[in-house]
Design a protein around this motif. Sequence first.
Motif, PDB file in Angstrom:
ATOM      1  N   ALA A 191     -17.950   3.493  28.851  1.00  0.00           N
ATOM      2  CA  ALA A 191     -17.894   4.946  29.029  1.00  0.00           C
ATOM      3  C   ALA A 191     -18.201   5.599  27.682  1.00  0.00           C
ATOM      4  N   ARG A 192     -18.333   6.902  27.697  1.00  0.00           N
ATOM      5  CA  ARG A 192     -18.576   7.639  26.439  1.00  0.00           C
ATOM      6  C   ARG A 192     -17.264   8.170  25.909  1.00  0.00           C
ATOM      7  N   ASP A 193     -17.128   8.068  24.590  1.00  0.00           N
ATOM      8  CA  ASP A 193     -15.971   8.631  23.907  1.00  0.00           C
ATOM      9  C   ASP A 193     -16.463   9.161  22.567  1.00  0.00           C
ATOM     10  N   ALA A 250     -20.835   4.997  23.084  1.00  0.00           N
ATOM     11  CA  ALA A 250     -20.536   4.106  24.209  1.00  0.00           C
ATOM     12  C   ALA A 250     -19.433   3.157  23.768  1.00  0.00           C
ATOM     13  N   VAL A 251     -18.356   3.118  24.522  1.00  0.00           N
ATOM     14  CA  VAL A 251     -17.223   2.250  24.197  1.00  0.00           C
ATOM     15  C   VAL A 251     -16.811   1.461  25.431  1.00  0.00           C
ATOM     16  N   LEU A 252     -16.289   0.284  25.190  1.00  0.00           N
ATOM     17  CA  LEU A 252     -15.778  -0.549  26.264  1.00  0.00           C
ATOM     18  C   LEU A 252     -14.311  -0.217  26.472  1.00  0.00           C
ATOM     19  N   ARG A 253     -13.936   0.102  27.710  1.00  0.00           N
ATOM     20  CA  ARG A 253     -12.557   0.477  28.011  1.00  0.00           C
ATOM     21  C   ARG A 253     -12.080  -0.264  29.246  1.00  0.00           C
ATOM     22  N   GLN A 254     -10.783  -0.420  29.342  1.00  0.00           N
ATOM     23  CA  GLN A 254     -10.180  -0.984  30.551  1.00  0.00           C
ATOM     24  C   GLN A 254      -9.806   0.163  31.476  1.00  0.00           C
ATOM     25  N   MET A 255     -10.179  -0.004  32.749  1.00  0.00           N
ATOM     26  CA  MET A 255      -9.810   0.970  33.768  1.00  0.00           C
ATOM     27  C   MET A 255      -9.470   0.218  35.042  1.00  0.00           C
ATOM     28  N   CYS A 299     -19.750   6.299  33.958  1.00  0.00           N
ATOM     29  CA  CYS A 299     -19.562   5.019  33.278  1.00  0.00           C
ATOM     30  C   CYS A 299     -20.524   4.001  33.874  1.00  0.00           C
ATOM     31  N   VAL A 300     -20.678   2.881  33.192  1.00  0.00           N
ATOM     32  CA  VAL A 300     -21.417   1.754  33.754  1.00  0.00           C
ATOM     33  C   VAL A 300     -20.486   0.557  33.777  1.00  0.00           C
ATOM     34  N   ILE A 301     -20.635  -0.231  34.813  1.00  0.00           N
ATOM     35  CA  ILE A 301     -19.775  -1.382  35.032  1.00  0.00           C
ATOM     36  C   ILE A 301     -20.637  -2.636  34.866  1.00  0.00           C
ATOM     37  N   PRO A 302     -20.384  -3.437  33.830  1.00  0.00           N
ATOM     38  CA  PRO A 302     -21.158  -4.660  33.634  1.00  0.00           C
ATOM     39  C   PRO A 302     -20.686  -5.760  34.585  1.00  0.00           C
ATOM     40  N   ALA A 358     -29.233   6.327  29.894  1.00  0.00           N
ATOM     41  CA  ALA A 358     -29.494   7.663  30.426  1.00  0.00           C
ATOM     42  C   ALA A 358     -28.343   8.120  31.324  1.00  0.00           C
ATOM     43  N   TRP A 359     -27.811   7.210  32.134  1.00  0.00           N
ATOM     44  CA  TRP A 359     -26.688   7.546  33.014  1.00  0.00           C
ATOM     45  C   TRP A 359     -25.489   8.042  32.191  1.00  0.00           C
ATOM     46  N   LEU A 360     -25.231   7.385  31.084  1.00  0.00           N
ATOM     47  CA  LEU A 360     -24.098   7.764  30.241  1.00  0.00           C
ATOM     48  C   LEU A 360     -24.369   9.029  29.421  1.00  0.00           C
ATOM     49  N   GLU A 361     -25.594   9.201  28.936  1.00  0.00           N
ATOM     50  CA  GLU A 361     -25.855  10.196  27.907  1.00  0.00           C
ATOM     51  C   GLU A 361     -26.657  11.413  28.338  1.00  0.00           C
ATOM     52  N   ASP A 362     -27.516  11.287  29.326  1.00  0.00           N
ATOM     53  CA  ASP A 362     -28.479  12.341  29.635  1.00  0.00           C
ATOM     54  C   ASP A 362     -27.925  13.305  30.682  1.00  0.00           C
TER      55      ASP A 362
END
Length: 192
Positions: free
Chosen positions: A42-44, A48-53, A89-92, A160-164
Amino acid sequence: MCGRYYVDDETAREIEKIVRQLDRKLLIKGEIYPGQKASVIARDAGEAVLRQMDWGYPAPQNKGLVINARSESALQKRMFSESVMNRRCVIPARRFYEWDKDKNKIAFQPEGKTGMFFAGFWKRFSEEDHFIILTTDANASVRPVHNRMPLILDEERSRAWLEDEKRYEQLLGLQPDTLLEKEGFMQESLPF
């Protein structure tokens, strides 16, 4: 629908290339079930940072979890629209699973690649962040098994999904052309 997915060591290494300040203990591996914590990007503060959700929004009237949203209608749904516009967010993942009509568990993973990214969005509920995976109509690889699949983004589209702020709506209409290999697994019998 996407009801389960998987992250392995190779996928984790690919994620490390994209998320430079990776905290290794945040990376959750193995088969991810709805309701479990998972690693998402997600963006913080513009990064772009990796977070637990937790995977899934609490459903109205406490009737389980909402784990997926249709990409083509997410902006029209009051439950999702604000999150899609502001908290993407993007999910790897290495692979995702669908069940065929005979209840066999089928794994799908990209041909010749070590991982993929699903488009998603998140929201805070009761002091915890929760995410949802966006789905779209199944492509030719998945259609024989299921009519829906995760909205898969390549690396450029993930950024682009995260930033644009202008392009995310266009990406909601994307039809993934990713060729997916499938491998069948027998459904585990549950003890109840």
